[in-house]
Write a protein that holds these residues in place. Structure first.
Motif, mmCIF file in Angstrom:
data_model
loop_
_atom_site.group_PDB
_atom_site.id
_atom_site.type_symbol
_atom_site.label_atom_id
_atom_site.label_comp_id
_atom_site.label_asym_id
_atom_site.label_seq_id
_atom_site.Cartn_x
_atom_site.Cartn_y
_atom_site.Cartn_z
ATOM 1 N N UNK A 50 -42.126 -32.943 21.337
ATOM 2 C CA UNK A 50 -41.048 -31.975 21.203
ATOM 3 C C UNK A 50 -41.016 -31.477 19.772
ATOM 4 N N UNK A 51 -41.114 -30.199 19.573
ATOM 5 C CA UNK A 51 -40.996 -29.597 18.250
ATOM 6 C C UNK A 51 -39.885 -28.579 18.282
ATOM 7 N N UNK A 52 -38.893 -28.783 17.398
ATOM 8 C CA UNK A 52 -37.766 -27.843 17.376
ATOM 9 C C UNK A 52 -38.184 -26.566 16.684
ATOM 10 N N UNK B 33 -43.727 -11.783 2.825
ATOM 11 C CA UNK B 33 -43.704 -12.715 3.950
ATOM 12 C C UNK B 33 -44.834 -13.731 3.829
ATOM 13 N N UNK B 34 -44.613 -14.888 4.425
ATOM 14 C CA UNK B 34 -45.660 -15.907 4.541
ATOM 15 C C UNK B 34 -46.015 -16.081 6.009
ATOM 16 N N UNK B 35 -47.303 -16.247 6.252
ATOM 17 C CA UNK B 35 -47.806 -16.469 7.612
ATOM 18 C C UNK B 35 -48.656 -17.723 7.578
ATOM 19 N N UNK B 36 -48.143 -18.784 8.212
ATOM 20 C CA UNK B 36 -48.863 -20.049 8.239
ATOM 21 C C UNK B 36 -49.295 -20.362 9.671
ATOM 22 N N UNK B 37 -50.560 -20.727 9.830
ATOM 23 C CA UNK B 37 -51.030 -21.146 11.141
ATOM 24 C C UNK B 37 -50.504 -22.547 11.446
ATOM 25 N N UNK B 38 -50.731 -23.015 12.669
ATOM 26 C CA UNK B 38 -50.170 -24.292 13.096
ATOM 27 C C UNK B 38 -50.662 -25.448 12.232
ATOM 28 N N UNK B 39 -51.930 -25.354 11.799
ATOM 29 C CA UNK B 39 -52.499 -26.459 11.019
ATOM 30 C C UNK B 39 -52.285 -26.289 9.524
ATOM 31 N N UNK B 40 -51.552 -25.264 9.108
ATOM 32 C CA UNK B 40 -51.440 -24.951 7.681
ATOM 33 C C UNK B 40 -50.777 -26.065 6.894
ATOM 34 N N UNK B 41 -49.785 -26.743 7.507
ATOM 35 C CA UNK B 41 -49.060 -27.767 6.760
ATOM 36 C C UNK B 41 -49.899 -29.022 6.515
ATOM 37 N N UNK C 34 -44.807 -43.594 3.816
ATOM 38 C CA UNK C 34 -45.023 -42.188 4.107
ATOM 39 C C UNK C 34 -43.951 -41.346 3.403
ATOM 40 N N UNK C 35 -44.343 -40.089 3.053
ATOM 41 C CA UNK C 35 -43.462 -39.203 2.305
ATOM 42 C C UNK C 35 -43.417 -37.851 3.010
ATOM 43 N N UNK C 36 -42.190 -37.357 3.263
ATOM 44 C CA UNK C 36 -42.018 -36.075 3.945
ATOM 45 C C UNK C 36 -41.125 -35.167 3.101
ATOM 46 N N UNK C 37 -41.617 -33.972 2.701
ATOM 47 C CA UNK C 37 -40.739 -33.026 2.003
ATOM 48 C C UNK C 37 -39.550 -32.663 2.892
ATOM 49 N N UNK C 38 -38.373 -32.645 2.315
ATOM 50 C CA UNK C 38 -37.181 -32.384 3.123
ATOM 51 C C UNK C 38 -37.219 -31.000 3.746
ATOM 52 N N UNK C 39 -37.891 -30.049 3.097
ATOM 53 C CA UNK C 39 -37.960 -28.709 3.652
ATOM 54 C C UNK C 39 -38.782 -28.643 4.937
ATOM 55 N N UNK C 40 -39.557 -29.704 5.222
ATOM 56 C CA UNK C 40 -40.363 -29.725 6.438
ATOM 57 C C UNK C 40 -39.699 -30.509 7.566
ATOM 58 N N UNK C 41 -38.457 -30.911 7.364
ATOM 59 C CA UNK C 41 -37.769 -31.649 8.420
ATOM 60 C C UNK C 41 -37.636 -30.817 9.693
ATOM 61 N N UNK C 42 -37.617 -29.490 9.569
ATOM 62 C CA UNK C 42 -37.495 -28.616 10.723
ATOM 63 C C UNK C 42 -38.807 -28.398 11.459
ATOM 64 N N UNK C 43 -39.928 -28.681 10.800
ATOM 65 C CA UNK C 43 -41.227 -28.305 11.368
ATOM 66 C C UNK C 43 -42.132 -29.474 11.703
ATOM 67 N N UNK D 73 -33.232 -31.925 16.209
ATOM 68 C CA UNK D 73 -34.673 -32.109 16.410
ATOM 69 C C UNK D 73 -34.962 -33.047 17.570
ATOM 70 N N UNK D 74 -34.204 -34.126 17.664
ATOM 71 C CA UNK D 74 -34.424 -35.081 18.752
ATOM 72 C C UNK D 74 -34.073 -34.457 20.093
#
Length: 601
Positions: free
Chosen positions: A599-601, A333-341, A572-581, A488-489
Motif C-alpha cells: 500500500x502506497x499513499x 517543476x520536478x519529475x521523478x520516476x518511481x525509482x528516483x528516490x 535505518x534512516x528516513x528523511x521526514x519529507x519522504x514519509x509520504x512516499x 499511510x497505514x
C-alpha cells in the motif's frame, strides 16, 4: 651584549673539553685494564701444562718471549714451595706500574695451588694515549671556539641587530602606526630580514580582515540557528498538509490545488531557511572576493560523500522557486520516476548544487515569458542516472551550441561570465560523468547530466516492511506526523491487524518499551529530536537494542554526524519529507503466501 655571550660560549667549551677528557681517560683505563688481564689469562693458560709436568725450562723460555712486549716490565713464576721458576725484569725506575697476579692449580676444584704468576705492566701507554687525545681535543675546541665567535659576530651584525631595531620601533610607535606607514623600510642587507618585515605587514592586515569576518559570523550564527530551528518545526506540519492534499477526495479540485500549492510554498520556505543557514558559514561576500569565496568552498565544504540525489534536487528547487517567485509566468517543476528516490551518487554537495543552480538559472533566463522549467531524475543506461534540465525558451543557435561548454562563452547574458557550463562539464568529468546539450532556436534547450550511481548507504530505507499482527510504534513530538502515518497505514491496520502506537516524548516511549518490548513483532519509527529531553530517538534505540527493528525518521537526515551514527549502529534512516512516499510492504505469513499486500499513499 655580545661579551657575556662570548664568555658563556668559552666556559661551555672549556667544561665540555674537561668532561670529554675525563671520559676519554676513563675509557682508556678500562680498555688497557682489559688488555692486561687478557694477556695474563692467555699466558697462564699457556704455561699451566708445563708447570704441572715440571718442565721449568719451558716455562722460563716462554717468560723470556713474553717479556718482549713493551708494556710488560717483569714476570715472576713461583711454585707452591716458594721456588722461583722464573723471575725476570726488563728495566727499573718506572713508577707507574700495575701488577696482576694469577694462579695455577693441580685440580679443577682449585683447592691445591701449583704455582703463582705475577706480571708487572707499565701504564705509560695510558699516559701517551691520554696525551694524544688531549692534543686533538684542544685543537678541536679552539677551532670550535673560533668558529662560534665568528658565527656569533655575523649573526649579531646581520640578523640580531636588525631584529632588535625592528622590535624597538614596534615598542616605540605601536603596531598599527608602524604598519600603516606606506613607506618601505629597509632594516638589513639580508633579503630574508626585509621579507620578514613585509610579510609581517601583510599578516597584520589579514588578521584585521579575519577579525572583521569573525565578528560578522558571530552575529549571524544566532540568526542561522533560529532559521534552522524554524525550518525543522515547519517540516512536520508540512508533511501532514501534503498528505492531506493527496488523500482528501471530498475537497473540491480547486481547493485541493490551492492546498498543494500552499504546502509546496511552505516547503520552499523551510528548505530555503536551512540553505541560507549553511551559506552563512561560507558565502560572506562582504569581506571576501569571489576568488576567496570559491577557495572557502573548496577548502571547507567540498567533501565527496554518498548523497540521495532526489533530496538534493528537491532542496535546491525549493530555493529556486523562492528566488524566481517574482516571475509569475514561469513554473519550476520536478519529475521523478518511481525509482528516483533510490538513486545515490558520490558527489561534492556544494559543487553539485552550484552546477544544478546554474543550469536552472540559465533555463529561467532563456524564457522571455510564459514558460516552464522541468528537472527530471531517472535511471539511464548501465550504472548511471540522468538529470535533465529542460525549458521551452529561446534555445541556442547551432554555432553557439558547438562551443557552449567552452570557457568564457555566454549566450549574450547581461552579467554572464561564460563559466557555468564550463565548470559543470569539468566537475562532471571529475565524477566520471558527462554533460550533453540539445537545443533548438525558439523551441527550447535540454541539458542532460549523466552521473555514475553509487551503492545506497547502509542506512537507506527502500521500503518499510511490516509484519501482520504487529505494533507500528511512532515516536514524534509533533501530532501531525502521527496523522501522516495513520493515513499511510489506512486499511492495512484492519486487513492485517496492525496496531499503531503513538508516543510523543522520551518518558512515555521509555515506559512503553519497558512493558511491551518482548510482547511480539514491532516496528519503531522514532524522531531524532525530542522536545523536553536531552536524549534523542537514536539514544532510545541504542538503549533498548532496537537497531534491527527501528527507523530514524528525521528532518536532520542531511547531517553527516547523524548519518555516520546510523551507519555505525546499523540503524535505518528516513528523511521526514519522504514519509509520504516511502512504500509500505506487509510481509506474508509463512503459511499464506498470498497475503502479501502493498500500500502506497
Amino acid at each position: 651584549m655580545f661579551v657575556p655571550s662570548a664568555v658563556i660560549t668559552a666556559a661551555t667549551v672549556v667544561l665540555s673539553g674537561a668532561l670529554a677528557l675525563y671520559l676519554i681517560k676513563k675509557s682508556a683505563e678500562e680498555e688497557l685494564q682489559a688488555k692486561f688481564q687478557s694477556i695474563v689469562n692467555i699466558f697462564t693458560e699457556d704455561i699451566s701444562h708445563s708447570l704441572l709436568i715440571g718442565a721449568h725450562a719451558e716455562v722460563y723460555r716462554k717468560c723470556k718471549i713474553l717479556l718482549r712486549d713493551r708494556s710488560i716490565l717483569g714476570i715472576s713464576v713461583v711454585d707452591s714451595q716458594n721456588f722461583s721458576i722464573c723471575s725476570t725484569t726488563k728495566r727499573e725506575g718506572i713508577s707507574s706500574t700495575e701488577v696482576i697476579t694469577s694462579h695455577v692449580y693441580f685440580d679443577q676444584t682449585s683447592k691445591e695451588m701449583a704455582a703463582t704468576i705475577q706480571i708487572v705492566f707499565s701504564q705509560q701507554l695510558l699516559s701517551r694515549s691520554v696525551y694524544r687525545a688531549l692534543v686533538v681535543l684542544v685543537i678541536a675546541l679552539v677551532s670550535l671556539f673560533i668558529i662560534f665567535v665568528w658565527i656569533g659576530g655575523v649573526i649579531g651584525k646581520k640578523i640580531t641587530w636588525p631584529i632588535v631595531h625592528l622590535s624597538r620601533r614596534l615598542s616605540q610607535h605601536g603596531l598599527r602606526s608602524l604598519f600603516e606607514n606606506s613607506q618601505e623600510v629597509r632594516f638589513s642587507n639580508i633579503k630574508e630580514i626585509n621579507e620578514l618585515y613585509k610579510n609581517t605587514r601583510k599578516l597584520v592586515k589579514e588578521l584585521e580582515t579575519a577579525q572583521a569576518v569573525l565578528v560578522r559570523a558571530t552575529k549571524k550564527a544566532a540568526m542561522g540557528e533560529i532559521a534552522s530551528r524554524v525550518a525543522h518545526d515547519i517540516r512536520s506540519p508540512l508533511t501532514a498538509l501534503q498528505m492531506l492534499g493527496k488523500s482528501s477526495s471530498d475537497i473540491p479540485e480547486e481547493q485541493r490545488v490551492l492546498l498543494r500549492q500552499a504546502a509546496t510554498r511552505i516547503q520552499d520556505i523551510a528548505n530555503s531557511l536551512v540553505e541560507k543557514h549553511r551559506q552563512l558559514l561560507w558565502n560572506d561576500n562582504t569581506y571576501y572576493s569571489d576568488q576567496d569565496a570559491r577557495h572557502l568552498d573548496n577548502t571547507h565544504f567540498e567533501r565527496v560523500s554518498t548523497q540521495q540525489i532526489a533530496v538534493l534536487i528537491e532542496t535546491l528547487v525549493s530555493e529556486k522557486r523562492i528566488q524566481f517567485s517574482g516571475r509569475k509566468d514561469i513554473k519550476i517543476n520536478t519529475v521523478f520516476t518511481e525509482e528516483a528516490y533510490s538513486i545515490f551518487a558520490k558527489v561534492e554537495i556544494v559543487e553539485f548544487k552550484r552546477i544544478l543552480s546554474n543550469l536552472i538559472n540559465n533555463a529561467v533566463e532563456a524564457i522571455p515569458n510564459n514558460g516552464e522549467v522541468s528537472i527530471r531524475l531517472c535511471n539511464c543506461s548501465g550504472d548511471n542516472f540522468c538529470i535533465e534540465v529542460s525549458d521551452n525558451g529561446c534555445g541556442m543557435s547551432e554555432e553557439l551550441l558547438k562551443k557552449a561548454t567552452e570557457r568564457g562563452v555566454t549566450a549574450n547574458k547581461k552579467h554572464g561570465l561564460g563559466l557555468g557550463l564550463y565548470y559543470a562539464k569539468s566537475s562532471l568529468g571529475r565524477w566520471h560523468g558527462e554533460l550533453t546539450i540539445d537545443s533548438r532556436q525558439n523551441m527550447g534547450t535540454n541539458v542532460k547530466m549523466i552521473v555514475p550511481k553509487a551503492p545506497p548507504p547502509n542506512w537507506y530505507v527502500p521500503k518499510i516492511h511490516i509484519k501482520p499482527n504487529s505494533d507500528f510504534v511512532v515516536l514524534d513530538d509533533d501530532i501531525f506526523i502521527h496523522h501522516v502515518w495513520t493515513n499511510r497505514l489506512g486499511p492495512l491496520k484492519y486487513l492485517h491487524s496492525i496496531n499503531q502506537v503513538d508516543l510523543s516524548n522520551y518518558t512515555d516511549a521509555s515506559s512503553y518499551l519497558a512493558q511491551h518490548k518482548e510482547q511480539g513483532p514491532s516496528i519503531y519509527l522514532f524522531d531524532y529530536e525530542l522536545l523536553g529531553s536531552k536524549k534523542t530517538g537514536l539514544d532510545l534505540i541504542k538503549e533498548y537494542r532496537l537497531e534491527q527493528q527501528s527507523i530514524l525518521v528525521t528532518s536532520r537526515f542531511e547531517e553527516m554526524e547523524i548519518q555516520e551514527l546510523c551507519t555505525k549502529w546499523k540503524v535505518k534512516l528516513l528523511p521526514k519529507m519522504l514519509a509520504n512516499t516511502v512504500p509500505l510492504l506487509v510481509m506474508p505469513e509463512l503459511n499464506n503466501q498470498s497475503s502479501l499486500a502493498r500500500y502506497s499513499a
